[in-house]
Design a protein around this motif. Structure first.
Motif, PDB file in Angstrom:
ATOM      1  N   ILE A  19       7.435 -12.267  -4.122  1.00 24.73           N
ATOM      2  CA  ILE A  19       7.454 -11.063  -4.948  1.00 24.73           C
ATOM      3  C   ILE A  19       6.017 -10.608  -5.151  1.00 24.73           C
ATOM      4  O   ILE A  19       5.133 -11.416  -5.468  1.00 24.73           O
ATOM      5  CB  ILE A  19       8.131 -11.338  -6.296  1.00 24.73           C
ATOM      6  CG1 ILE A  19       9.582 -11.797  -6.077  1.00 24.73           C
ATOM      7  CG2 ILE A  19       8.099 -10.102  -7.192  1.00 24.73           C
ATOM      8  CD1 ILE A  19      10.255 -12.342  -7.321  1.00 24.73           C
ATOM      9  N   TRP A  20       5.766  -9.318  -4.949  1.00 27.39           N
ATOM     10  CA  TRP A  20       4.431  -8.755  -5.079  1.00 27.39           C
ATOM     11  C   TRP A  20       4.399  -7.735  -6.213  1.00 27.39           C
ATOM     12  O   TRP A  20       5.332  -6.944  -6.374  1.00 27.39           O
ATOM     13  CB  TRP A  20       4.006  -8.085  -3.777  1.00 27.39           C
ATOM     14  CG  TRP A  20       3.815  -9.050  -2.638  1.00 27.39           C
ATOM     15  CD1 TRP A  20       4.798  -9.683  -1.926  1.00 27.39           C
ATOM     16  CD2 TRP A  20       2.573  -9.492  -2.085  1.00 27.39           C
ATOM     17  NE1 TRP A  20       4.248 -10.491  -0.968  1.00 27.39           N
ATOM     18  CE2 TRP A  20       2.883 -10.391  -1.032  1.00 27.39           C
ATOM     19  CE3 TRP A  20       1.235  -9.205  -2.365  1.00 27.39           C
ATOM     20  CZ2 TRP A  20       1.893 -11.005  -0.271  1.00 27.39           C
ATOM     21  CZ3 TRP A  20       0.252  -9.814  -1.609  1.00 27.39           C
ATOM     22  CH2 TRP A  20       0.577 -10.710  -0.578  1.00 27.39           C
ATOM     23  N   LEU A  21       3.318  -7.760  -6.979  1.00 23.88           N
ATOM     24  CA  LEU A  21       3.119  -6.844  -8.089  1.00 23.88           C
ATOM     25  C   LEU A  21       1.749  -6.184  -7.958  1.00 23.88           C
ATOM     26  O   LEU A  21       0.831  -6.765  -7.372  1.00 23.88           O
ATOM     27  CB  LEU A  21       3.157  -7.580  -9.438  1.00 23.88           C
ATOM     28  CG  LEU A  21       4.308  -8.549  -9.714  1.00 23.88           C
ATOM     29  CD1 LEU A  21       4.088  -9.221 -11.070  1.00 23.88           C
ATOM     30  CD2 LEU A  21       5.636  -7.840  -9.669  1.00 23.88           C
ATOM     31  N   ILE A  22       1.608  -4.987  -8.526  1.00 26.48           N
ATOM     32  CA  ILE A  22       0.290  -4.404  -8.692  1.00 26.48           C
ATOM     33  C   ILE A  22       0.097  -4.024 -10.154  1.00 26.48           C
ATOM     34  O   ILE A  22       1.022  -3.585 -10.832  1.00 26.48           O
ATOM     35  CB  ILE A  22       0.045  -3.173  -7.784  1.00 26.48           C
ATOM     36  CG1 ILE A  22       1.154  -2.134  -7.924  1.00 26.48           C
ATOM     37  CG2 ILE A  22      -0.177  -3.580  -6.356  1.00 26.48           C
ATOM     38  CD1 ILE A  22       0.859  -0.850  -7.183  1.00 26.48           C
ATOM     39  N   GLU A  23      -1.138  -4.220 -10.612  1.00 29.82           N
ATOM     40  CA  GLU A  23      -1.492  -3.920 -11.989  1.00 29.82           C
ATOM     41  C   GLU A  23      -2.025  -2.496 -12.094  1.00 29.82           C
ATOM     42  O   GLU A  23      -2.814  -2.049 -11.260  1.00 29.82           O
ATOM     43  CB  GLU A  23      -2.568  -4.893 -12.488  1.00 29.82           C
ATOM     44  CG  GLU A  23      -2.130  -6.340 -12.498  1.00 29.82           C
ATOM     45  CD  GLU A  23      -3.283  -7.278 -12.827  1.00 29.82           C
ATOM     46  OE1 GLU A  23      -3.007  -8.459 -13.119  1.00 29.82           O
ATOM     47  OE2 GLU A  23      -4.458  -6.838 -12.789  1.00 29.82           O
ATOM     48  N   ASP A  24      -1.607  -1.802 -13.130  1.00 28.00           N
ATOM     49  CA  ASP A  24      -2.046  -0.440 -13.373  1.00 28.00           C
ATOM     50  C   ASP A  24      -3.355  -0.494 -14.152  1.00 28.00           C
ATOM     51  O   ASP A  24      -3.367  -0.476 -15.383  1.00 28.00           O
ATOM     52  CB  ASP A  24      -0.962   0.306 -14.162  1.00 28.00           C
ATOM     53  CG  ASP A  24      -1.328   1.753 -14.426  1.00 28.00           C
ATOM     54  OD1 ASP A  24      -1.716   2.437 -13.480  1.00 28.00           O
ATOM     55  OD2 ASP A  24      -1.237   2.183 -15.595  1.00 28.00           O
ATOM     56  N   ALA A  25      -4.479  -0.557 -13.419  1.00 26.92           N
ATOM     57  CA  ALA A  25      -5.788  -0.668 -14.045  1.00 26.92           C
ATOM     58  C   ALA A  25      -6.844  -0.214 -13.058  1.00 26.92           C
ATOM     59  O   ALA A  25      -6.617  -0.182 -11.847  1.00 26.92           O
ATOM     60  CB  ALA A  25      -6.060  -2.110 -14.478  1.00 26.92           C
ATOM     61  N   SER A  26      -8.007   0.132 -13.572  1.00 27.43           N
ATOM     62  CA  SER A  26      -9.106   0.568 -12.705  1.00 27.43           C
ATOM     63  C   SER A  26      -9.627  -0.571 -11.844  1.00 27.43           C
ATOM     64  O   SER A  26     -10.321  -0.342 -10.845  1.00 27.43           O
ATOM     65  CB  SER A  26     -10.250   1.145 -13.537  1.00 27.43           C
ATOM     66  OG  SER A  26     -10.720   0.185 -14.467  1.00 27.43           O
ATOM     67  N   ASP A  27      -9.316  -1.797 -12.212  1.00 26.12           N
ATOM     68  CA  ASP A  27      -9.627  -2.973 -11.409  1.00 26.12           C
ATOM     69  C   ASP A  27      -8.349  -3.802 -11.297  1.00 26.12           C
ATOM     70  O   ASP A  27      -8.315  -4.972 -11.652  1.00 26.12           O
ATOM     71  CB  ASP A  27     -10.757  -3.773 -12.064  1.00 26.12           C
ATOM     72  CG  ASP A  27     -11.307  -4.875 -11.161  1.00 26.12           C
ATOM     73  OD1 ASP A  27     -11.161  -4.769  -9.930  1.00 26.12           O
ATOM     74  OD2 ASP A  27     -11.869  -5.849 -11.693  1.00 26.12           O
ATOM     75  N   GLY A  28      -7.290  -3.139 -10.798  1.00 24.63           N
ATOM     76  CA  GLY A  28      -5.960  -3.745 -10.789  1.00 24.63           C
ATOM     77  C   GLY A  28      -5.767  -4.734  -9.659  1.00 24.63           C
ATOM     78  O   GLY A  28      -6.154  -4.478  -8.516  1.00 24.63           O
ATOM     79  N   HIS A  29      -5.160  -5.865  -9.973  1.00 22.09           N
ATOM     80  CA  HIS A  29      -4.903  -6.896  -8.974  1.00 22.09           C
ATOM     81  C   HIS A  29      -3.618  -6.617  -8.196  1.00 22.09           C
ATOM     82  O   HIS A  29      -2.645  -6.107  -8.748  1.00 22.09           O
ATOM     83  CB  HIS A  29      -4.775  -8.271  -9.633  1.00 22.09           C
ATOM     84  CG  HIS A  29      -6.044  -8.798 -10.205  1.00 22.09           C
ATOM     85  ND1 HIS A  29      -6.406  -8.579 -11.519  1.00 22.09           N
ATOM     86  CD2 HIS A  29      -7.045  -9.540  -9.646  1.00 22.09           C
ATOM     87  CE1 HIS A  29      -7.569  -9.168 -11.747  1.00 22.09           C
ATOM     88  NE2 HIS A  29      -7.981  -9.747 -10.632  1.00 22.09           N
ATOM     89  N   LEU A  30      -3.628  -7.002  -6.944  1.00 27.38           N
ATOM     90  CA  LEU A  30      -2.424  -7.157  -6.140  1.00 27.38           C
ATOM     91  C   LEU A  30      -2.049  -8.622  -6.233  1.00 27.38           C
ATOM     92  O   LEU A  30      -2.843  -9.502  -5.857  1.00 27.38           O
ATOM     93  CB  LEU A  30      -2.692  -6.751  -4.693  1.00 27.38           C
ATOM     94  CG  LEU A  30      -1.572  -7.021  -3.684  1.00 27.38           C
ATOM     95  CD1 LEU A  30      -0.347  -6.158  -3.961  1.00 27.38           C
ATOM     96  CD2 LEU A  30      -2.080  -6.793  -2.258  1.00 27.38           C
ATOM     97  N   LEU A  31      -0.858  -8.913  -6.766  1.00 28.58           N
ATOM     98  CA  LEU A  31      -0.441 -10.269  -7.061  1.00 28.58           C
ATOM     99  C   LEU A  31       0.712 -10.722  -6.181  1.00 28.58           C
ATOM    100  O   LEU A  31       1.643  -9.941  -5.925  1.00 28.58           O
ATOM    101  CB  LEU A  31      -0.015 -10.377  -8.528  1.00 28.58           C
ATOM    102  CG  LEU A  31      -1.033  -9.952  -9.593  1.00 28.58           C
ATOM    103  CD1 LEU A  31      -0.389  -9.966 -10.966  1.00 28.58           C
ATOM    104  CD2 LEU A  31      -2.256 -10.865  -9.563  1.00 28.58           C
ATOM    105  N   ARG A  32       0.663 -11.974  -5.736  1.00 26.65           N
ATOM    106  CA  ARG A  32       1.755 -12.570  -4.965  1.00 26.65           C
ATOM    107  C   ARG A  32       2.382 -13.668  -5.804  1.00 26.65           C
ATOM    108  O   ARG A  32       1.690 -14.572  -6.289  1.00 26.65           O
ATOM    109  CB  ARG A  32       1.243 -13.135  -3.647  1.00 26.65           C
ATOM    110  CG  ARG A  32       2.315 -13.730  -2.740  1.00 26.65           C
ATOM    111  CD  ARG A  32       1.723 -14.109  -1.386  1.00 26.65           C
ATOM    112  NE  ARG A  32       2.735 -14.590  -0.469  1.00 26.65           N
ATOM    113  CZ  ARG A  32       2.957 -15.884  -0.207  1.00 26.65           C
ATOM    114  NH1 ARG A  32       2.209 -16.816  -0.812  1.00 26.65           N
ATOM    115  NH2 ARG A  32       3.898 -16.248   0.646  1.00 26.65           N
ATOM    116  N   LEU A  33       3.708 -13.606  -5.975  1.00 24.25           N
ATOM    117  CA  LEU A  33       4.437 -14.577  -6.760  1.00 24.25           C
ATOM    118  C   LEU A  33       5.263 -15.458  -5.839  1.00 24.25           C
ATOM    119  O   LEU A  33       6.066 -14.975  -5.033  1.00 24.25           O
ATOM    120  CB  LEU A  33       5.366 -13.873  -7.756  1.00 24.25           C
ATOM    121  CG  LEU A  33       4.782 -13.382  -9.094  1.00 24.25           C
ATOM    122  CD1 LEU A  33       3.533 -12.534  -8.899  1.00 24.25           C
ATOM    123  CD2 LEU A  33       5.838 -12.640  -9.881  1.00 24.25           C
TER     124      LEU A  33
END
Length: 381
Positions: free
Chosen positions: A363-377
């Motif tokens: 599962i992949w997520l992205i953070e809504d931020a000016s320095d947002g991470h792409l995350l792998r779960l």
């Protein structure tokens, strides 16, 4: 109720037919079901972006990631990024900018991608849908033969653009969410395509078998109406179409989208106006389709994805929703036909803009931020 998350499970009602059996109104108190900090998954930060908006996987396992400011990146699962050239100019600010992206159902054959964005126009930006070829040469990627295949009518508008793309399971049509652009009355006006879920051919034209196809024009595109700010749109494994949208002051919704149905905004809502003026509840107007789940206080739901992977077999058939205001990842379980419940809510410590599942089941997520991470779960053990 103070500090309560009210989750209402209701039957879908079309034209006043009776509630389906097995579904009832339920209320869950946040004190008894808070967001969990104990996660059954390991979270790995893979890359960073400037206000990322959407993730789309390609058949080879790489992904496309949009940034609201107008940048598009081709990203490997290991996090290597290369910018894709040829993206049109966008009107970025607030909720507007470069929005969703999706690979064509026939990408392996045609190499096409679809993306939505707010293009500069008089009176605010106009929501647009474009199609282009993704071309790679000498280690660089770019868009080729770009064409805008659909534009919202009327032009202009405020925030709340929607713009989420979902292809039908048979790959013959695409569905597009179009927000009310902060003009609530447009959601009930069939002479505009604001506040609607639209069903289009792959070239952006209106299918001949849409509910109001005989009316022509904008009405021919409409699949459902009465939506406010729809930021999640996805097909379940059984072929049903689901949508989540932000309510006003309360009343965020998860809806089962039915052909020709009216979801009631702004005539009814399970939230109230920001001014505090109440809005009649869905139960007072059974001719409108009620949400299957609603949240008050709000979570500000964004990306929506269904799970059918191998890494988390216990979650097959579940849906995952990113929460912006809630800074959480929600898991929705489906217990009976048309019924759903919030099964899990994990605290993520960041606004979650989009959710996607890769071919291996991560599962992949992205953070809504000016320095947002792409995350792998991935599984914790």
């Amino acid at each position: 109720m103070r500090n309560a998350v009210r989750i209402a499970l209701t039957a879908a009602i079309i034209g006043g037919i009776a509630a389906l059996p097995g579904l009832a109104l339920a209320e869950v108190n946040a004190a008894n079901s808070p967001a969990s900090t104990s996660r059954p998954f390991k979270t790995t930060a893979v890359a960073r972006f400037d206000t990322p908006w959407a993730i789309a996987f390609l058949p080879d396992g790489r992904m496309l990631v949009t940034e609201k400011g107008g940048q598009l990146f081709l990203v490997t699962p290991a996090g290597a990024k290369s910018e894709v050239s040829g993206v049109p100019r966008v009107q970025a600010g607030g909720q507007n900018g470069l929005l969703d992206i999706a690979a064509s159902p026939g990408f392996a054959r045609d190499g096409l991608i679809y993306f939505s964005y707010v293009e500069p126009s008089v009176g605010g930006g106009t929501l647009a849908l474009a199609r282009a070829g993704l071309k790679e040469a000498s280690g660089k990627a770019g868009l080729d033969d770009l064409a805008v295949i659909w534009r919202a009518s009327p032009k202009g508008g405020g925030g709340q653009p929607g713009g989420i793309i979902a292809f039908a399971p048979d790959g013959r049509h695409l569905f597009l969410s179009s927000g009310d652009r902060m003009e609530p009355e447009t959601a009930q006006n069939t002479e505009t395509n604001r506040g609607k879920i639209l069903r289009l051919n792959l070239d952006g034209t209106a299918p001949a078998d849409n509910p109001m196809a005989a009316q022509g024009g904008v009405q021919a595109e409409i699949w459902s109406l009465g939506h406010r700010n729809p930021y999640g749109l996805a097909f379940a494994p059984d072929g049903s179409l689901w949508e989540n949208e932000m309510g006003p002051r309360g009343g965020d919704e998860l809806n089962l989208i039915r052909r020709g149905a009216n979801y009631g905004w702004p005539i009814v809502s399970n939230g109230d106006n920001y001014s505090g003026v109440p809005i009649p509840r869905h139960r007072t107007r059974p001719e409108f389709e009620a949400p299957v789940i609603y949240w008050t206080p709000i979570i500000a739901p964004a990306g929506l994805a269904f799970y059918s992977g191998k890494l988390f077999p216990q979650w097959r058939g579940s849906a995952f929703i990113g929460a912006l205001r809630g800074e959480a990842l929600m898991r929705i379980a489906f217990d009976s036909k048309d019924g759903a419940r919030q099964a899990d809510r994990w605290e993520m410590g960041a606004r979650i803009r989009d959710v996607a599942v890769d071919r291996d089941g991560a599962i992949w997520l992205i953070e809504d931020a000016s320095d947002g991470h792409l995350l792998r779960l991935t599984p914790a053990k």
